[in-house]
Design an enzyme around this catalytic site. Structure first.
Site, PDB file in Angstrom:
ATOM      1  N   SER A 122      -2.760  -2.712  -7.626  1.00 29.78           N
ATOM      2  CA  SER A 122      -3.764  -3.282  -7.724  1.00 29.78           C
ATOM      3  C   SER A 122      -2.869  -3.645  -9.605  1.00 29.78           C
ATOM      4  O   SER A 122      -3.659  -4.555 -10.293  1.00 29.78           O
ATOM      5  CB  SER A 122      -4.856  -2.091  -8.413  1.00 29.78           C
ATOM      6  OG  SER A 122      -4.836  -1.471  -7.119  1.00 29.78           O
ATOM      7  N   HIS A 145      -4.804  -9.156  -3.212  1.00 29.95           N
ATOM      8  CA  HIS A 145      -5.243  -8.134  -3.556  1.00 29.95           C
ATOM      9  C   HIS A 145      -6.368  -7.305  -3.225  1.00 29.95           C
ATOM     10  O   HIS A 145      -7.792  -8.511  -3.875  1.00 29.95           O
ATOM     11  CB  HIS A 145      -5.209  -8.039  -5.083  1.00 29.95           C
ATOM     12  CG  HIS A 145      -6.312  -6.825  -5.997  1.00 29.95           C
ATOM     13  ND1 HIS A 145      -6.507  -7.103  -6.791  1.00 29.95           N
ATOM     14  CD2 HIS A 145      -5.673  -5.755  -5.490  1.00 29.95           C
ATOM     15  CE1 HIS A 145      -7.069  -6.319  -7.501  1.00 29.95           C
ATOM     16  NE2 HIS A 145      -6.506  -5.231  -6.930  1.00 29.95           N
ATOM     17  N   GLU A 157      -7.630 -11.370  -4.366  1.00 28.96           N
ATOM     18  CA  GLU A 157      -7.163 -12.342  -5.031  1.00 28.96           C
ATOM     19  C   GLU A 157      -5.527 -12.778  -4.941  1.00 28.96           C
ATOM     20  O   GLU A 157      -5.362 -11.958  -4.216  1.00 28.96           O
ATOM     21  CB  GLU A 157      -6.912 -11.360  -6.409  1.00 28.96           C
ATOM     22  CG  GLU A 157      -7.899 -11.487  -7.617  1.00 28.96           C
ATOM     23  CD  GLU A 157      -7.720 -10.584  -8.626  1.00 28.96           C
ATOM     24  OE1 GLU A 157      -8.420 -10.765 -10.000  1.00 28.96           O
ATOM     25  OE2 GLU A 157      -7.252  -9.878  -8.246  1.00 28.96           O
ATOM     26  N   ASN A 195      -9.413  -7.723 -12.544  1.00 27.36           N
ATOM     27  CA  ASN A 195      -9.177  -5.914 -13.408  1.00 27.36           C
ATOM     28  C   ASN A 195      -9.541  -6.110 -14.607  1.00 27.36           C
ATOM     29  O   ASN A 195     -10.221  -4.828 -15.939  1.00 27.36           O
ATOM     30  CB  ASN A 195      -8.399  -4.824 -13.160  1.00 27.36           C
ATOM     31  CG  ASN A 195      -8.574  -4.099 -11.695  1.00 27.36           C
ATOM     32  OD1 ASN A 195      -9.355  -3.977 -11.873  1.00 27.36           O
ATOM     33  ND2 ASN A 195      -7.723  -3.492 -10.846  1.00 27.36           N
TER      34      ASN A 195
HETATM   35  N1  NAD Z   1      -8.435   2.017  -4.156  1.00 27.87           N
HETATM   36  C1  NAD Z   1      -9.105   0.692  -4.565  1.00 27.87           C
HETATM   37  O1  NAD Z   1     -10.200   0.516  -4.911  1.00 27.87           O
HETATM   38  C2  NAD Z   1      -8.185  -0.192  -4.059  1.00 27.87           C
HETATM   39  C3  NAD Z   1      -8.577  -1.422  -4.849  1.00 27.87           C
HETATM   40  C4  NAD Z   1      -7.387  -2.811  -4.426  1.00 27.87           C
HETATM   41  C5  NAD Z   1      -6.017  -2.168  -4.657  1.00 27.87           C
HETATM   42  N2  NAD Z   1      -5.546  -1.265  -4.313  1.00 27.87           N
HETATM   43  C6  NAD Z   1      -4.792  -0.527  -4.114  1.00 27.87           C
HETATM   44  O2  NAD Z   1      -4.251  -0.976  -2.714  1.00 27.87           O
HETATM   45  C7  NAD Z   1      -2.632   0.332  -2.934  1.00 27.87           C
HETATM   46  C8  NAD Z   1      -3.359   1.676  -1.835  1.00 27.87           C
HETATM   47  O3  NAD Z   1      -4.570   2.098  -2.352  1.00 27.87           O
HETATM   48  P1  NAD Z   1      -5.891   3.485  -1.466  1.00 27.87           P
HETATM   49  O4  NAD Z   1      -6.506   3.472  -2.347  1.00 27.87           O
HETATM   50  O5  NAD Z   1      -5.545   3.101  -0.024  1.00 27.87           O
HETATM   51  O6  NAD Z   1      -4.530   4.598  -1.739  1.00 27.87           O
HETATM   52  P2  NAD Z   1      -5.207   5.595  -0.564  1.00 27.87           P
HETATM   53  O7  NAD Z   1      -4.286   6.652  -0.980  1.00 27.87           O
HETATM   54  O8  NAD Z   1      -6.181   6.099  -0.173  1.00 27.87           O
HETATM   55  O9  NAD Z   1      -3.759   5.588   0.286  1.00 27.87           O
HETATM   56  C9  NAD Z   1      -2.583   5.128   1.163  1.00 27.87           C
HETATM   57  C10 NAD Z   1      -2.195   5.523   2.337  1.00 27.87           C
HETATM   58  O10 NAD Z   1      -0.700   5.186   2.184  1.00 27.87           O
HETATM   59  C11 NAD Z   1       0.139   6.203   2.706  1.00 27.87           C
HETATM   60  N3  NAD Z   1       1.456   6.160   2.644  1.00 27.87           N
HETATM   61  C12 NAD Z   1       2.425   6.447   1.474  1.00 27.87           C
HETATM   62  N4  NAD Z   1       3.733   6.532   1.480  1.00 27.87           N
HETATM   63  C13 NAD Z   1       3.583   6.026   2.402  1.00 27.87           C
HETATM   64  C14 NAD Z   1       5.324   5.669   3.491  1.00 27.87           C
HETATM   65  N5  NAD Z   1       6.275   5.876   2.365  1.00 27.87           N
HETATM   66  N6  NAD Z   1       5.090   4.706   4.349  1.00 27.87           N
HETATM   67  C15 NAD Z   1       3.708   5.076   4.425  1.00 27.87           C
HETATM   68  N7  NAD Z   1       2.820   4.947   4.325  1.00 27.87           N
HETATM   69  C16 NAD Z   1       2.353   5.783   3.382  1.00 27.87           C
HETATM   70  C17 NAD Z   1      -0.130   6.908   2.574  1.00 27.87           C
HETATM   71  O11 NAD Z   1      -0.153   8.667   3.377  1.00 27.87           O
HETATM   72  C18 NAD Z   1      -1.891   6.661   2.745  1.00 27.87           C
HETATM   73  O12 NAD Z   1      -2.848   6.980   3.655  1.00 27.87           O
HETATM   74  C19 NAD Z   1      -2.169   1.370  -3.988  1.00 27.87           C
HETATM   75  O13 NAD Z   1      -1.669   0.199  -4.025  1.00 27.87           O
HETATM   76  C20 NAD Z   1      -3.798   0.639  -5.035  1.00 27.87           C
HETATM   77  O14 NAD Z   1      -3.309  -0.008  -5.981  1.00 27.87           O
HETATM   78  C21 NAD Z   1      -6.264   0.292  -4.128  1.00 27.87           C
END
Ligand code: NAD
Length: 285
Positions: A122, A145, A157, A195
Site C-alpha cells: 500500500s 493494489h 490500482e 489513498n
Molecule cells: N488490509 C488492507 O486493507 C490492505 C489493502 C491494500 C493493500 N494491503 C497490503 O497487503 C499486504 C498484506 O496485508 P494484509 O492486511 O493481508 O496483512 P495480514 O497481516 O492480514 O497478512 C499478512 C500475511 O503474510 C504472512 N507473512 C508474513 N511474512 C511472511 C513470509 N516471509 N512468507 C510468507 N508469508 C508471510 C503472514 O503470516 C500473514 O498471514 C500489505 O502489504 C498491505 O499493506 C492491505
C-alpha cells in the site's frame, strides 16, 4: 507463452488480502498456490475462505456448485519453491520492506524466466521493491493494489515501476479484467491515487470533530446519505483501525507535507488505544 486463461497463480501471504486474492483467481478458473510462513496461517485462511463462500452462496453472490472446485483449486504451502511454475505471483506479506524484500528475492530465485511478480504493497514505492529482483526480472515486476474486502471490491490500482515492461503492464491489466476486476493504471507515487484521496477526507473528518462541527456518527450519516459512500469516514477508520490510518498519514505527510499532517485528535486516540478493529473501542463505540 502461456495463454492468460491458463495462467498459474501464486500468492504469498495468506492474511486478510492474500487469501481473498487467491479466491478471486480460483473463482475465475485459475490454479492457485497460496503460501504463508506456517500451517496455522494457511488453515485459518482456508477456513475464512470457506466462510466467505458460504455467506456468498446464502446471499446469492456465488453458485453453490462452484464451492468445491474453487476451494480445491487453491493448494497451500509453506515452501516458496512450490510456486516455481507460476506465471504470476502476488506478494501480500506484511507491510515491511525487509520482509517483502526477502520474499521477493526468494521468488525471483525460484520462478521461471518471464514470470510476473506483482506486489500488493500500500505504501512502499514499487520501484524500490523492484530493486530487490535481478535485472532480468525487473521488466516483470509490477504493483497490483487490491482493496479490502477483495472478494467484493472490484478496483485494482495497477502501478508499473520505472523498469516494468509494456508487455507486463498489458498482461496484468488483462488478467485483472479476466478475474472480474476493474484496473486503473497509476503512476508510482506515494499513496498511489486512492489513498491520497481517502486520507484527505479522513483528515478533514477528524478536523470537523475537533472543531465540534458534528459528531462522528452524524458525519458518517452525512457521507452515506449526502455523498453516497457505503461507509462513513469514522466507520471506515474503525474497520481498518485508526493506527493503520495514522501510519499511512505519517507516510503521506513525509512525502507531501502539510496537507497530510495527521490531526492531533487521531494521534491522541491512537495513544489511548482507541483504535477500533476487533474488540477495541473506536470512534463509534
Ligand atoms: N488490509 C488492507 O486493507 C490492505 C489493502 C491494500 C493493500 N494491503 C497490503 O497487503 C499486504 C498484506 O496485508 P494484509 O492486511 O493481508 O496483512 P495480514 O497481516 O492480514 O497478512 C499478512 C500475511 O503474510 C504472512 N507473512 C508474513 N511474512 C511472511 C513470509 N516471509 N512468507 C510468507 N508469508 C508471510 C503472514 O503470516 C500473514 O498471514 C500489505 O502489504 C498491505 O499493506 C492491505
Amino acid at each position: 507463452m502461456t495463454e492468460l486463461k491458463d495462467f498459474r497463480i501464486g500468492v504469498v501471504g495468506a492474511g486478510l488480502m492474500g487469501a481473498e486474492i487467491a479466491l478471486v483467481h480460483a473463482l475465475s478458473g485459475h490454479q492457485v498456490v497460496l503460501a504463508d510462513r506456517n500451517e496455522p496461517a494457511l488453515s485459518a485462511a482456508m477456513a475464512r475462505l470457506t466462510g466467505i463462500f458460504d455467506k456468498g452462496i446464502a446471499r446469492g453472490f456465488y453458485e453453490s456448485s462452484l464451492k468445491a472446485p474453487t476451494l480445491t483449486a487453491i493448494r497451500t504451502t509453506t515452501d516458496l519453491s512450490e510456486l516455481a511454475d507460476s506465471d504470476l505471483v502476488v506478494e501480500a506479506v506484511f507491510e515491511k520492506e525487509e520482509i517483502k524484500a526477502e520474499v521477493i528475492s526468494t521468488l525471483d530465485g525460484c520462478l521461471k524466466p518471464g514470470a510476473i511478480i506483482a506486489t500488493n504493497t500500500s505504501t512502499i514505492p514499487i520501484t524500490v521493491l523492484a530493486s530487490h529482483v535481478g535485472e532480468g526480472r525487473q521488466p516483470y515486476f509490477i504493483g497490483t493494489h487490491y482493496f479490502s474486502p477483495v472478494s467484493r471490491m472490484t478496483l485494482v490500482e495497477v502501478i508499473p515501476a520505472l523498469q516494468t515492461s509494456d508487455e507486463t503492464i498489458s498482461t496484468t491489466l488483462r488478467l485483472c479484467h479476466a478475474i472480474g476486476k476493474t484496473p486503473v493504471r497509476i503512476k508510482d507515487v506515494t499513496g498511489f491515487a486512492v489513498n491520497r484521496l481517502l486520507h484527505v477526507m479522513l483528515i478533514e473528518a477528524v478536523r470537523l470533530v475537533e472543531e465540534g462541527v458534528a459528531s462522528p456518527s452524524d458525519i458518517d450519516q452525512a457521507c452515506r446519505l449526502g455523498l453516497g459512500h457505503p461507509l462513513g469516514p469514522f466507520e471506515l477508520m474503525d474497520a481498518t483501525t485508526s493506527s493503520l490510518c495514522l501510519q499511512v498519514q505519517d507516510i503521506l505527510f513525509q512525502a507531501y507535507g502539510e496537507r497530510f499532517r495527521p490531526r492531533p485528535l487521531l494521534k491522541q486516540r491512537v495513544q489511548a488505544g482507541y483504535v477500533g478493529g476487533r474488540g477495541k473501542k473506536g470512534w463509534r463505540a
